[in-house]
Design a protein around this motif. Structure first.
Motif, mmCIF file in Angstrom:
data_model
loop_
_atom_site.group_PDB
_atom_site.id
_atom_site.type_symbol
_atom_site.label_atom_id
_atom_site.label_comp_id
_atom_site.label_asym_id
_atom_site.label_seq_id
_atom_site.Cartn_x
_atom_site.Cartn_y
_atom_site.Cartn_z
ATOM 1 N N SER A 251 -71.788 25.079 -2.866
ATOM 2 C CA SER A 251 -71.236 24.763 -4.186
ATOM 3 C C SER A 251 -71.356 25.936 -5.154
ATOM 4 O O SER A 251 -70.830 25.869 -6.271
ATOM 5 N N ASP A 252 -72.043 27.008 -4.753
ATOM 6 C CA ASP A 252 -72.222 28.165 -5.619
ATOM 7 C C ASP A 252 -70.964 29.027 -5.661
ATOM 8 O O ASP A 252 -70.170 29.042 -4.714
ATOM 9 N N ASP A 253 -70.807 29.739 -6.748
ATOM 10 C CA ASP A 253 -69.667 30.661 -6.866
ATOM 11 C C ASP A 253 -69.809 31.862 -5.932
ATOM 12 O O ASP A 253 -68.821 32.379 -5.415
ATOM 13 N N GLN A 254 -71.042 32.297 -5.731
ATOM 14 C CA GLN A 254 -71.313 33.437 -4.868
ATOM 15 C C GLN A 254 -72.190 33.012 -3.699
ATOM 16 O O GLN A 254 -73.110 32.206 -3.873
ATOM 17 N N PRO A 255 -71.923 33.532 -2.500
ATOM 18 C CA PRO A 255 -72.775 33.179 -1.358
ATOM 19 C C PRO A 255 -74.158 33.800 -1.498
ATOM 20 O O PRO A 255 -74.322 34.828 -2.178
ATOM 21 N N PRO A 256 -75.157 33.222 -0.886
ATOM 22 C CA PRO A 256 -76.494 33.823 -0.925
ATOM 23 C C PRO A 256 -76.497 35.151 -0.175
ATOM 24 O O PRO A 256 -75.612 35.423 0.648
ATOM 25 N N ALA A 257 -77.492 35.972 -0.454
ATOM 26 C CA ALA A 257 -77.611 37.261 0.234
ATOM 27 C C ALA A 257 -77.804 37.033 1.727
ATOM 28 O O ALA A 257 -78.364 36.015 2.151
ATOM 29 N N GLU A 258 -77.338 37.983 2.526
ATOM 30 C CA GLU A 258 -77.406 37.844 3.977
ATOM 31 C C GLU A 258 -78.840 37.667 4.463
ATOM 32 O O GLU A 258 -79.114 36.820 5.315
#
Length: 293
Positions: free
Chosen positions: A145-152
Protein backbone atom coordinates in the motif's frame (compact mmCIF):
# COMPACT_ATOMS: atom_id res chain seq x y z
CA UNK A 1 1.31 -23.81 -20.62
CA UNK A 2 1.45 -20.70 -18.47
CA UNK A 3 4.63 -20.01 -16.54
CA UNK A 4 3.07 -18.33 -13.51
CA UNK A 5 6.30 -16.57 -12.54
CA UNK A 6 6.81 -14.98 -15.95
CA UNK A 7 3.09 -14.24 -16.33
CA UNK A 8 3.20 -12.08 -13.19
CA UNK A 9 6.78 -10.77 -13.41
CA UNK A 10 6.33 -9.13 -16.79
CA UNK A 11 3.03 -7.44 -16.02
CA UNK A 12 3.96 -5.08 -13.16
CA UNK A 13 1.28 -2.64 -14.29
CA UNK A 14 -1.39 -5.26 -13.45
CA UNK A 15 0.11 -7.01 -10.42
CA UNK A 16 1.73 -5.09 -7.58
CA UNK A 17 5.19 -6.51 -7.01
CA UNK A 18 8.61 -6.06 -5.46
CA UNK A 19 11.80 -7.56 -6.85
CA UNK A 20 14.62 -8.33 -4.47
CA UNK A 21 17.70 -10.12 -5.78
CA UNK A 22 16.29 -13.46 -7.00
CA UNK A 23 13.02 -13.08 -5.09
CA UNK A 24 9.70 -11.84 -6.44
CA UNK A 25 6.93 -10.61 -4.11
CA UNK A 26 3.49 -10.30 -5.73
CA UNK A 27 0.12 -9.10 -4.48
CA UNK A 28 -2.28 -11.08 -6.65
CA UNK A 29 -5.89 -9.92 -6.73
CA UNK A 30 -7.54 -11.12 -9.90
CA UNK A 31 -10.35 -13.58 -10.56
CA UNK A 32 -9.43 -16.54 -12.74
CA UNK A 33 -11.58 -16.39 -15.88
CA UNK A 34 -11.02 -19.90 -17.28
CA UNK A 35 -12.40 -22.65 -15.04
CA UNK A 36 -9.31 -24.87 -15.34
CA UNK A 37 -5.84 -23.99 -16.52
CA UNK A 38 -2.55 -25.91 -16.56
CA UNK A 39 0.39 -23.92 -15.19
CA UNK A 40 3.97 -24.51 -14.15
CA UNK A 41 6.54 -22.71 -12.06
CA UNK A 42 10.33 -22.92 -12.18
CA UNK A 43 10.39 -21.07 -8.84
CA UNK A 44 9.14 -22.35 -5.50
CA UNK A 45 6.16 -20.38 -4.16
CA UNK A 46 5.27 -19.29 -0.65
CA UNK A 47 1.61 -18.25 -0.79
CA UNK A 48 -0.50 -16.51 1.85
CA UNK A 49 -4.18 -16.74 0.86
CA UNK A 50 -6.01 -13.52 1.71
CA UNK A 51 -9.43 -14.20 0.21
CA UNK A 52 -11.22 -16.77 -1.93
CA UNK A 53 -10.62 -20.47 -2.53
CA UNK A 54 -8.91 -22.40 -5.31
CA UNK A 55 -8.40 -26.05 -6.24
CA UNK A 56 -4.95 -27.32 -7.19
CA UNK A 57 -5.07 -30.59 -9.12
CA UNK A 58 -2.38 -33.16 -9.70
CA UNK A 59 -2.96 -36.73 -10.94
CA UNK A 60 -2.22 -38.05 -7.46
CA UNK A 61 -4.11 -35.49 -5.36
CA UNK A 62 -6.30 -32.36 -5.19
CA UNK A 63 -5.76 -29.55 -2.68
CA UNK A 64 -8.35 -26.93 -1.67
CA UNK A 65 -6.60 -23.68 -0.82
CA UNK A 66 -8.39 -21.73 1.91
CA UNK A 67 -8.29 -18.07 3.01
CA UNK A 68 -6.10 -17.36 6.02
CA UNK A 69 -3.81 -20.28 5.20
CA UNK A 70 -0.24 -20.49 3.95
CA UNK A 71 1.11 -22.94 1.36
CA UNK A 72 4.47 -23.96 -0.03
CA UNK A 73 4.56 -24.98 -3.71
CA UNK A 74 7.49 -26.95 -5.04
CA UNK A 75 8.83 -26.23 -8.51
CA UNK A 76 6.63 -28.16 -10.92
CA UNK A 77 3.43 -28.29 -12.98
CA UNK A 78 -0.19 -28.55 -11.88
CA UNK A 79 -3.75 -27.61 -12.80
CA UNK A 80 -5.49 -24.78 -10.98
CA UNK A 81 -9.27 -24.68 -10.92
CA UNK A 82 -11.88 -22.16 -9.89
CA UNK A 83 -13.74 -23.07 -6.71
CA UNK A 84 -17.40 -22.27 -7.44
CA UNK A 85 -17.48 -18.61 -8.51
CA UNK A 86 -15.15 -17.25 -5.84
CA UNK A 87 -12.45 -14.72 -6.64
CA UNK A 88 -8.88 -15.05 -5.49
CA UNK A 89 -6.50 -12.81 -3.58
CA UNK A 90 -3.09 -13.85 -2.26
CA UNK A 91 0.40 -12.61 -1.48
CA UNK A 92 2.95 -14.83 -3.18
CA UNK A 93 6.71 -15.02 -2.93
CA UNK A 94 8.62 -16.72 -5.74
CA UNK A 95 11.89 -18.28 -4.62
CA UNK A 96 14.55 -20.13 -6.67
CA UNK A 97 16.08 -23.34 -5.33
CA UNK A 98 19.48 -21.69 -4.88
CA UNK A 99 18.06 -19.12 -2.48
CA UNK A 100 16.41 -21.84 -0.37
CA UNK A 101 19.61 -23.89 -0.38
CA UNK A 102 21.50 -20.95 1.12
CA UNK A 103 18.72 -20.31 3.62
CA UNK A 104 18.59 -23.88 4.96
CA UNK A 105 22.37 -23.95 5.35
CA UNK A 106 22.15 -20.72 7.33
CA UNK A 107 19.32 -22.16 9.41
CA UNK A 108 21.22 -25.39 10.17
CA UNK A 109 24.26 -23.43 11.38
CA UNK A 110 22.27 -21.49 13.97
CA UNK A 111 19.57 -23.90 15.08
CA UNK A 112 20.03 -26.26 17.99
CA UNK A 113 17.84 -28.81 16.27
CA UNK A 114 19.52 -31.69 14.51
CA UNK A 115 19.15 -31.39 10.72
CA UNK A 116 16.36 -33.65 9.54
CA UNK A 117 16.94 -36.44 7.07
CA UNK A 118 16.08 -35.59 3.48
CA UNK A 119 12.49 -36.32 2.51
CA UNK A 120 10.34 -35.86 -0.60
CA UNK A 121 7.58 -33.25 -0.54
CA UNK A 122 4.20 -33.08 -2.25
CA UNK A 123 3.56 -30.43 -4.89
CA UNK A 124 1.61 -28.37 -2.34
CA UNK A 125 2.16 -28.36 1.43
CA UNK A 126 0.00 -26.42 3.87
CA UNK A 127 2.18 -24.75 6.48
CA UNK A 128 1.54 -24.12 10.15
CA UNK A 129 1.48 -20.36 10.77
CA UNK A 130 2.72 -19.06 14.12
CA UNK A 131 1.90 -15.62 15.49
CA UNK A 132 5.40 -14.49 14.50
CA UNK A 133 5.00 -15.79 10.96
CA UNK A 134 1.61 -14.11 10.59
CA UNK A 135 2.95 -10.82 11.96
CA UNK A 136 5.93 -10.85 9.57
CA UNK A 137 3.68 -11.65 6.59
CA UNK A 138 1.38 -8.76 7.51
CA UNK A 139 4.39 -6.43 7.65
CA UNK A 140 5.32 -7.35 4.08
CA UNK A 141 1.71 -7.13 2.91
CA UNK A 142 1.37 -3.60 4.33
CA UNK A 143 4.20 -2.37 2.07
CA UNK A 144 2.08 -3.05 -1.03
CA UNK A 145 0.00 0.00 0.00
CA UNK A 146 3.06 2.28 0.17
CA UNK A 147 3.92 4.73 -2.59
CA UNK A 148 7.51 3.51 -2.63
CA UNK A 149 8.72 -0.09 -2.27
CA UNK A 150 10.91 -0.94 0.72
CA UNK A 151 14.67 -1.07 0.23
CA UNK A 152 15.99 -4.30 -1.25
CA UNK A 153 18.04 -5.13 1.85
CA UNK A 154 14.97 -4.61 4.02
CA UNK A 155 12.87 -6.91 1.82
CA UNK A 156 15.54 -9.60 1.93
CA UNK A 157 15.62 -9.39 5.73
CA UNK A 158 11.83 -9.54 5.93
CA UNK A 159 11.77 -12.68 3.82
CA UNK A 160 14.62 -14.39 5.68
CA UNK A 161 12.99 -13.70 9.05
CA UNK A 162 9.65 -14.92 7.70
CA UNK A 163 10.95 -18.17 6.26
CA UNK A 164 13.14 -18.92 9.28
CA UNK A 165 10.07 -18.48 11.50
CA UNK A 166 8.33 -21.12 9.37
CA UNK A 167 11.26 -23.53 9.72
CA UNK A 168 11.33 -22.97 13.49
CA UNK A 169 7.80 -24.37 13.82
CA UNK A 170 7.98 -28.12 14.60
CA UNK A 171 4.81 -28.62 12.56
CA UNK A 172 6.73 -27.63 9.41
CA UNK A 173 9.45 -30.27 9.72
CA UNK A 174 8.65 -31.80 6.32
CA UNK A 175 9.58 -28.55 4.58
CA UNK A 176 12.83 -28.29 6.53
CA UNK A 177 13.66 -31.89 5.60
CA UNK A 178 12.91 -31.19 1.93
CA UNK A 179 15.20 -28.14 1.97
CA UNK A 180 17.97 -30.32 3.35
CA UNK A 181 17.47 -32.50 0.30
CA UNK A 182 17.90 -29.44 -1.91
CA UNK A 183 21.05 -28.40 -0.06
CA UNK A 184 22.69 -31.82 -0.50
CA UNK A 185 21.50 -32.40 -4.07
CA UNK A 186 21.84 -29.02 -5.80
CA UNK A 187 21.05 -30.42 -9.26
CA UNK A 188 17.35 -31.00 -9.82
CA UNK A 189 16.65 -34.65 -10.62
CA UNK A 190 15.83 -34.82 -14.32
CA UNK A 191 14.29 -38.26 -13.82
CA UNK A 192 11.91 -36.92 -11.15
CA UNK A 193 10.99 -33.89 -13.23
CA UNK A 194 10.01 -36.01 -16.23
CA UNK A 195 8.25 -38.82 -14.36
CA UNK A 196 6.06 -36.37 -12.44
CA UNK A 197 5.32 -33.92 -15.27
CA UNK A 198 5.20 -35.82 -18.58
CA UNK A 199 1.38 -35.57 -18.64
CA UNK A 200 1.52 -31.76 -18.94
CA UNK A 201 1.80 -30.14 -22.36
CA UNK A 202 5.18 -28.50 -21.75
CA UNK A 203 7.67 -27.68 -24.46
CA UNK A 204 11.25 -28.95 -24.22
CA UNK A 205 12.32 -25.40 -23.40
CA UNK A 206 9.85 -25.35 -20.49
CA UNK A 207 10.94 -28.78 -19.24
CA UNK A 208 14.53 -27.54 -19.35
CA UNK A 209 13.65 -24.36 -17.49
CA UNK A 210 12.02 -25.96 -14.49
CA UNK A 211 14.71 -28.64 -14.32
CA UNK A 212 17.20 -25.72 -14.08
CA UNK A 213 19.13 -26.66 -17.23
CA UNK A 214 19.83 -25.14 -20.59
CA UNK A 215 18.02 -26.81 -23.48
CA UNK A 216 21.32 -28.27 -24.75
CA UNK A 217 22.22 -29.73 -21.36
CA UNK A 218 18.67 -31.00 -20.88
CA UNK A 219 18.71 -32.92 -24.17
CA UNK A 220 22.16 -34.39 -23.51
CA UNK A 221 21.33 -35.57 -19.99
CA UNK A 222 17.92 -36.80 -21.05
CA UNK A 223 19.37 -39.11 -23.71
CA UNK A 224 21.93 -40.41 -21.21
CA UNK A 225 19.23 -41.24 -18.62
CA UNK A 226 16.41 -42.51 -20.85
CA UNK A 227 18.35 -43.79 -23.88
CA UNK A 228 16.10 -41.98 -26.35
CA UNK A 229 15.26 -38.41 -27.42
CA UNK A 230 12.77 -36.47 -25.24
CA UNK A 231 10.03 -36.29 -27.89
CA UNK A 232 10.00 -40.08 -28.37
CA UNK A 233 9.94 -40.77 -24.62
CA UNK A 234 7.17 -38.23 -24.00
CA UNK A 235 4.96 -39.71 -26.70
CA UNK A 236 5.36 -43.23 -25.30
CA UNK A 237 4.69 -42.14 -21.71
CA UNK A 238 1.64 -40.10 -22.67
CA UNK A 239 0.14 -42.91 -24.75
CA UNK A 240 0.67 -45.45 -21.95
CA UNK A 241 -0.87 -43.04 -19.44
CA UNK A 242 -3.85 -42.43 -21.73
CA UNK A 243 -4.34 -46.20 -22.10
CA UNK A 244 -4.55 -46.53 -18.31
CA UNK A 245 -7.15 -43.74 -18.13
CA UNK A 246 -9.17 -45.28 -20.95
CA UNK A 247 -9.35 -48.69 -19.30
CA UNK A 248 -9.81 -47.59 -15.70
CA UNK A 249 -11.99 -44.47 -15.83
CA UNK A 250 -15.10 -43.22 -17.59
CA UNK A 251 -13.52 -39.92 -18.59
CA UNK A 252 -14.23 -38.72 -22.12
CA UNK A 253 -11.66 -39.25 -24.85
CA UNK A 254 -11.22 -35.47 -25.11
CA UNK A 255 -10.53 -35.17 -21.37
CA UNK A 256 -8.08 -38.07 -21.49
CA UNK A 257 -6.23 -36.50 -24.41
CA UNK A 258 -5.88 -33.22 -22.52
CA UNK A 259 -4.93 -34.88 -19.22
CA UNK A 260 -2.26 -36.96 -20.97
CA UNK A 261 -0.53 -33.92 -22.46
CA UNK A 262 -1.76 -34.05 -26.06
CA UNK A 263 -2.29 -30.74 -27.79
CA UNK A 264 -5.24 -31.96 -29.90
CA UNK A 265 -7.74 -34.82 -30.04
CA UNK A 266 -6.74 -35.56 -33.64
CA UNK A 267 -3.07 -36.04 -32.75
CA UNK A 268 -4.02 -38.20 -29.76
CA UNK A 269 -6.37 -40.44 -31.79
CA UNK A 270 -3.88 -40.86 -34.62
CA UNK A 271 -0.89 -41.77 -32.47
CA UNK A 272 -2.98 -43.95 -30.14
CA UNK A 273 -4.32 -45.93 -33.11
CA UNK A 274 -0.79 -46.41 -34.45
CA UNK A 275 0.39 -47.90 -31.16
CA UNK A 276 -2.63 -49.90 -29.99
CA UNK A 277 -4.26 -50.83 -33.31
CA UNK A 278 -7.58 -49.14 -32.57
CA UNK A 279 -8.93 -45.65 -31.99
CA UNK A 280 -9.28 -44.67 -28.31
CA UNK A 281 -13.06 -45.12 -28.41
CA UNK A 282 -12.91 -48.51 -30.14
CA UNK A 283 -10.12 -49.63 -27.83
CA UNK A 284 -12.36 -48.89 -24.83
CA UNK A 285 -15.41 -50.59 -26.36
CA UNK A 286 -13.75 -53.76 -27.49
CA UNK A 287 -13.19 -55.20 -24.05
CA UNK A 288 -11.62 -52.82 -21.50
CA UNK A 289 -11.63 -53.93 -17.83
CA UNK A 290 -14.45 -52.90 -15.53
CA UNK A 291 -14.59 -49.11 -15.49
CA UNK A 292 -14.23 -47.09 -12.32
CA UNK A 293 -16.24 -43.88 -12.00
Amino acid sequence: MINVYEFLRYQPELYKQFVCKDLLFVYYDCPQVVRKVDVFTHYNILSFVIDGKKLINRPEKTWLLQPGSCYFFRIGAYNQELYLDEGWCSMNMYIPDKYLQQLIRQYNKHTKNKPLAEQPLEQVTELAVSELTRSLSQTILAHFSDDQPPAEAQLAQYFNDLFLSILDDPANQLVAAYLNTLAKCPDTSLYTVMETSFMYNLSLTEFAKFSNRSVTTFKREFKRIFNMPPAQWLLQKRLDYAEVLLTNTEKSVADIAAESGFVSNAHFSRTFSQKFGASPLHYRKRGAPLLIA
